[in-house]
Structures are given as C-alpha cells and as structure tokens.
Motif scaffolding. Structure first.
Motif, mmCIF file in Angstrom:
data_model
loop_
_atom_site.group_PDB
_atom_site.id
_atom_site.type_symbol
_atom_site.label_atom_id
_atom_site.label_comp_id
_atom_site.label_asym_id
_atom_site.label_seq_id
_atom_site.Cartn_x
_atom_site.Cartn_y
_atom_site.Cartn_z
ATOM 1 N N TYR A 61 0.855 -1.180 0.000
ATOM 2 C CA TYR A 61 0.000 0.000 0.000
ATOM 3 C C TYR A 61 0.893 1.232 0.000
ATOM 4 O O TYR A 61 2.073 1.181 0.378
ATOM 5 N N LEU A 62 0.335 2.352 -0.429
ATOM 6 C CA LEU A 62 1.142 3.552 -0.646
ATOM 7 C C LEU A 62 1.746 4.093 0.640
ATOM 8 O O LEU A 62 2.827 4.680 0.631
ATOM 9 N N HIS A 63 1.083 3.884 1.771
ATOM 10 C CA HIS A 63 1.604 4.403 3.026
ATOM 11 C C HIS A 63 2.927 3.731 3.413
ATOM 12 O O HIS A 63 3.701 4.285 4.192
ATOM 13 N N ARG A 64 3.183 2.549 2.870
ATOM 14 C CA ARG A 64 4.468 1.898 3.150
ATOM 15 C C ARG A 64 5.621 2.681 2.523
ATOM 16 O O ARG A 64 6.729 2.695 3.061
ATOM 17 N N LEU A 65 5.362 3.310 1.387
ATOM 18 C CA LEU A 65 6.395 4.164 0.785
ATOM 19 C C LEU A 65 6.660 5.375 1.672
ATOM 20 O O LEU A 65 7.798 5.817 1.825
ATOM 21 N N ARG A 66 5.605 5.904 2.262
ATOM 22 C CA ARG A 66 5.727 7.031 3.193
ATOM 23 C C ARG A 66 6.553 6.617 4.418
ATOM 24 O O ARG A 66 7.443 7.333 4.852
ATOM 25 N N LYS A 67 6.250 5.449 4.943
ATOM 26 C CA LYS A 67 6.998 4.955 6.103
ATOM 27 C C LYS A 67 8.453 4.684 5.736
ATOM 28 O O LYS A 67 9.369 4.927 6.525
ATOM 29 N N THR A 68 8.652 4.164 4.529
ATOM 30 C CA THR A 68 10.014 3.870 4.081
ATOM 31 C C THR A 68 10.841 5.143 3.979
ATOM 32 O O THR A 68 11.998 5.186 4.404
ATOM 33 N N CYS A 69 10.254 6.187 3.432
ATOM 34 C CA CYS A 69 10.968 7.460 3.300
ATOM 35 C C CYS A 69 11.339 8.015 4.670
ATOM 36 O O CYS A 69 12.461 8.474 4.885
ATOM 37 N N ALA A 70 10.396 7.964 5.615
ATOM 38 C CA ALA A 70 10.670 8.467 6.959
ATOM 39 C C ALA A 70 11.795 7.675 7.611
ATOM 40 O O ALA A 70 12.630 8.225 8.327
ATOM 41 N N THR A 71 11.837 6.374 7.342
ATOM 42 C CA THR A 71 12.907 5.538 7.883
ATOM 43 C C THR A 71 14.250 5.924 7.271
ATOM 44 O O THR A 71 15.272 5.995 7.962
ATOM 45 N N PHE A 72 14.265 6.179 5.951
ATOM 46 C CA PHE A 72 15.489 6.654 5.301
ATOM 47 C C PHE A 72 15.973 7.950 5.960
ATOM 48 O O PHE A 72 17.160 8.117 6.250
ATOM 49 N N TRP A 73 15.041 8.884 6.170
ATOM 50 C CA TRP A 73 15.412 10.153 6.795
ATOM 51 C C TRP A 73 16.020 9.912 8.179
ATOM 52 O O TRP A 73 17.017 10.533 8.541
ATOM 53 N N HIS A 74 15.387 9.026 8.937
ATOM 54 C CA HIS A 74 15.893 8.734 10.283
ATOM 55 C C HIS A 74 17.286 8.107 10.220
ATOM 56 O O HIS A 74 18.174 8.459 11.002
ATOM 57 N N GLU A 75 17.483 7.177 9.277
ATOM 58 C CA GLU A 75 18.791 6.539 9.136
ATOM 59 C C GLU A 75 19.870 7.543 8.760
ATOM 60 O O GLU A 75 21.050 7.358 9.069
ATOM 61 N N LYS A 76 19.452 8.610 8.072
ATOM 62 C CA LYS A 76 20.409 9.639 7.665
ATOM 63 C C LYS A 76 20.528 10.752 8.704
ATOM 64 O O LYS A 76 21.054 11.826 8.435
ATOM 65 N N HIS A 77 20.006 10.479 9.916
ATOM 66 C CA HIS A 77 20.169 11.359 11.063
ATOM 67 C C HIS A 77 19.513 12.728 10.873
ATOM 68 O O HIS A 77 20.000 13.725 11.393
ATOM 69 N N ILE A 78 18.403 12.762 10.135
ATOM 70 C CA ILE A 78 17.612 13.986 10.072
ATOM 71 C C ILE A 78 16.957 14.169 11.442
ATOM 72 O O ILE A 78 16.415 13.218 12.005
ATOM 73 N N PRO A 79 16.977 15.355 12.028
ATOM 74 C CA PRO A 79 16.356 15.568 13.339
ATOM 75 C C PRO A 79 14.884 15.172 13.333
ATOM 76 O O PRO A 79 14.169 15.416 12.356
ATOM 77 N N ILE A 80 14.430 14.580 14.434
ATOM 78 C CA ILE A 80 13.067 14.068 14.516
ATOM 79 C C ILE A 80 12.026 15.170 14.313
ATOM 80 O O ILE A 80 10.977 14.949 13.705
ATOM 81 N N ARG A 81 12.317 16.384 14.798
ATOM 82 C CA ARG A 81 11.366 17.484 14.602
ATOM 83 C C ARG A 81 11.266 17.874 13.127
ATOM 84 O O ARG A 81 10.203 18.274 12.656
ATOM 85 N N THR A 82 12.359 17.746 12.407
ATOM 86 C CA THR A 82 12.335 18.027 10.972
ATOM 87 C C THR A 82 11.508 16.979 10.242
ATOM 88 O O THR A 82 10.711 17.307 9.357
ATOM 89 N N ILE A 83 11.687 15.716 10.613
ATOM 90 C CA ILE A 83 10.898 14.641 10.008
ATOM 91 C C ILE A 83 9.417 14.872 10.290
ATOM 92 O O ILE A 83 8.572 14.708 9.409
ATOM 93 N N GLN A 84 9.101 15.275 11.510
ATOM 94 C CA GLN A 84 7.706 15.566 11.860
ATOM 95 C C GLN A 84 7.125 16.640 10.955
ATOM 96 O O GLN A 84 6.000 16.517 10.458
ATOM 97 N N SER A 85 7.914 17.685 10.707
ATOM 98 C CA SER A 85 7.452 18.777 9.858
ATOM 99 C C SER A 85 7.240 18.309 8.426
ATOM 100 O O SER A 85 6.217 18.621 7.796
ATOM 101 N N TRP A 86 8.195 17.558 7.871
ATOM 102 C CA TRP A 86 8.077 17.090 6.491
ATOM 103 C C TRP A 86 6.912 16.129 6.309
ATOM 104 O O TRP A 86 6.291 16.097 5.253
ATOM 105 N N LEU A 87 6.610 15.327 7.337
ATOM 106 C CA LEU A 87 5.490 14.388 7.250
ATOM 107 C C LEU A 87 4.146 15.074 7.455
ATOM 108 O O LEU A 87 3.104 14.526 7.110
ATOM 109 N N GLY A 88 4.151 16.277 8.033
ATOM 110 C CA GLY A 88 2.901 16.987 8.265
ATOM 111 C C GLY A 88 2.152 16.486 9.474
ATOM 112 O O GLY A 88 0.915 16.527 9.512
ATOM 113 N N HIS A 89 2.876 16.026 10.492
ATOM 114 C CA HIS A 89 2.252 15.536 11.721
ATOM 115 C C HIS A 89 2.126 16.667 12.741
ATOM 116 O O HIS A 89 3.069 17.421 12.957
#
Length: 346
Positions: free
Chosen positions: A258-286
């Motif tokens: 399902y398409l949300h798995r691509l969304r989760k995969t991207c967020a995981t990539f960002w986390h693995e690349k040490h993007i700050p969690i608050r930045t990931i939150q902003s990019w995801l729109g949470h």
C-alpha cells in the motif's frame, strides 16, 4: 432540535470547511447513524450511552473493522459535541484498535518494485518514496508547487472536469515544504518539458490521478512480491457487476502493499540519515511528535541523534544499485536537497 435538521446544519458547515471527499464521508456516516436510530429518539437531548452502544452493535453486525467503528463513532461524537452535548465521547466505549506496526520496504524489495515499473511509474512512485507524501498530496501536486527544489504542500482551489470548482487541503491543513532529491528533480524537469497540464500527474482527462494504489498493487504483483495468502471479494464485470472471490496469488490485491508503506520507508530513510526528529515531523505533516515516533521511524528512536559530518552509503545487488549520499550545510544541518537516491535498472 430534531436529529435530521441538526445533521443537515452540521453537514452544511462541513461542506464549507472540508474537502468534497470528507464531506461525503461525513454525510454517509451520519446518514447511517440517523437511519439506525430508534423511532422514539427524535431529539438530540434524547441521546444516551444505550443509543450509541446500540449503533456500535449494528456496525459490528455489519462486520465493520474495529478501526472503522472507531472512526465512524468519532464523527458521530463530533456532531453531538457541535450540537451542545457535553463530552459525548465519554458515553461510548470504543473498540480496541491494534496499533499498526511500521513496516518499511527493504532495499531489496524496492529494487524489485522499481525494476518492474514502466518509466512513467518510476517517476510517480519515486515521488511517493522521496517525499513521503500522502496519496492525495501527490494527486494534487502542480508544477507551481515546485519551489527552489522543494514541494510546497498547500491548500488550493482548482477546476475539475466540467468546470466545477473544487478544493484540496492537506490533512490537518498542515502546509509544509518538503525538499526533493536530486534524482527526483531530474525526473520532474524532464517530465515538465513535455507536460501540457498544470498538474504533475494528471489522469487522461486532466483531473487528479485516482488510481495510484491500484496501479502500485499491480506493480507489486509483477515484481513477484505478493504474499500469496490474501483473499478478498471484488466486483467484476463491465456492464453487470458481480462479486468474485480472488487471491493475491493470481490478482493484484495483496494487502501487504500500500502507498503508506512508501511514506513509512521514506521516513525511515530520513531517520537513518540522522535527520532531526522534529524536521521529520514537519516534512510528514504531523501535528504530534508522538505520531512521528510511533508510526514512521524506528521504534527505539533516541531523543537526540547527533548527525555525522558526512557519509555515503552504497548498496549493490547485481543489476540494481541504490546510492544514498548526504552532505552537511555550513550550519551543520543535513541537506536532503543535496542527496541522491539512484536506482539502476537493466
């Protein structure tokens, strides 16, 4: 006040504030609720826990999933609260909903998926994978939303087929800017040269594409990634529809894709690349940081992760290559706009 009159007023308010899809969903849910009310319950102040519990039992008898029941009862609760009923949510005991465990795609699965795609599909699903956008945010993406290497997710008014004016708003009305990878920007720049639409991914009539999920499931089956265990009922027939039992062994209906798995995969990539969690939150729109931590990144995510100065990671597998590059800006923050995620195909 009579139920039906208040529901009409409540829905009129939602029609002005919500998208067409949300309005229609509210209308269906509240219509179903009112139709199931006992004849003796005619006024809003007659509602009680027994009335709400009776409706939940009806939904259970219709084999609605716990999450569906919970979502529908929350809409009923919104309507009751707007009508002046104090804390309606406390009058109902919602079913337990199992929390969804994040399951990002592995790099091997991504290589198989992208290898099975046509060039058109690669652009579309690279957009999903590299931006972590929701389906409607991709469907309503326009060329005017691309600003300095970023995708501007925003509310917009547009004219659909037939000249009817419609609106699109991001979930929770969270306007945001998402940096795009170099690979995706190259794809979009090439695509724009031949585009005749203001939309990036229009359907054949120029409206927002509405079949991303169906086409993605077909790609997953072509890639040989279906689990072979899913069974479901679909409607078949061009002129006369009839139900048919099918399996993901032979049809593109696997529930694991399902398409949300691509969304989760991207967020995981960002986390693995040490993007700050608050930045990931902003990019995801949470709105909630807890949602970001719980659903879209590693379950044991640390509160603070110091980013490395620079790194590159290369994963090779015969004919497919995935390259992840990251650099630091002068301020020390990771710059995703300078990254490149490249899939090689043969």
């Amino acid at each position: 006040m009579f139920w039906r009159r208040w529901c009409g007023l409540f829905l009129d308010q939602k029609r002005r504030k919500k998208s067409d899809a949300t309005y229609k969903n509210y209308k269906h849910i509240l219509g179903e609720f009112v139709d199931q009310l006992p004849a003796s319950v005619r006024f809003i102040d007659q509602v009680n826990a027994d009335v709400l519990d009776s409706h939940m039992r009806y939904l259970e008898s219709e084999k609605a999933a716990p999450k569906t029941i919970s979502n529908k009862m929350m809409v009923v609760s919104f309507m009751l609260k707007a009508a002046g009923v104090a804390t309606p949510s406390k009058m109902m005991e919602l079913p337990t909903v199992e929390e969804e465990i994040p399951e990002p795609y592995t790099r091997e699965d991504l290589q198989a998926l992208f290898k099975a795609m046509t060039p058109e599909e690669r652009v579309r699903y690279t957009f999903f994978l590299d931006t972590a956008c929701r389906e409607k945010e991709v469907a309503h993406a326009q060329w005017a939303d691309l600003i300095d290497g970023k995708y501007w997710v925003r509310k917009k008014t547009f004219k659909a087929r037939g000249g009817k004016e419609r609106q699109f708003s991001p979930k929770s009305h969270e306007t945001r800017l998402i940096p795009l990878t170099r690979e995706l920007m190259d794809m979009l720049n090439a695509r724009r040269k031949s585009s005749k639409s203001q939309r990036i991914f229009p359907n054949e009539w120029g409206d927002p594409e509405g079949h991303f999920l169906r086409k993605f499931k077909a790609v997953a089956k072509e890639a040989g990634l279906n689990c072979g265990e899913c069974e479901t009922t679909i409607s078949e027939g061009r002129f006369t529809k009839h139900p048919a039992e099918v399996s993901c062994l032979t049809r593109p209906v696997c529930e694991k894709h399902y398409l949300h798995r691509l969304r989760k995969t991207c967020a995981t990539f960002w986390h693995e690349k040490h993007i700050p969690i608050r930045t990931i939150q902003s990019w995801l729109g949470h709105k909630s940081l807890e949602t970001t931590q719980k659903y879209y990144v590693a379950s044991a995510i640390p509160r603070i992760v110091p980013p490395p100065c620079s790194y590159s990671r290369r994963i090779c597998s015969n004919s497919s290559t995935l390259v992840l590059l990251s650099t630091r800006s002068s301020l020390g923050a990771v710059r995703p706009e300078a990254e490149s995620r490249v899939y090689g195909f043969q």
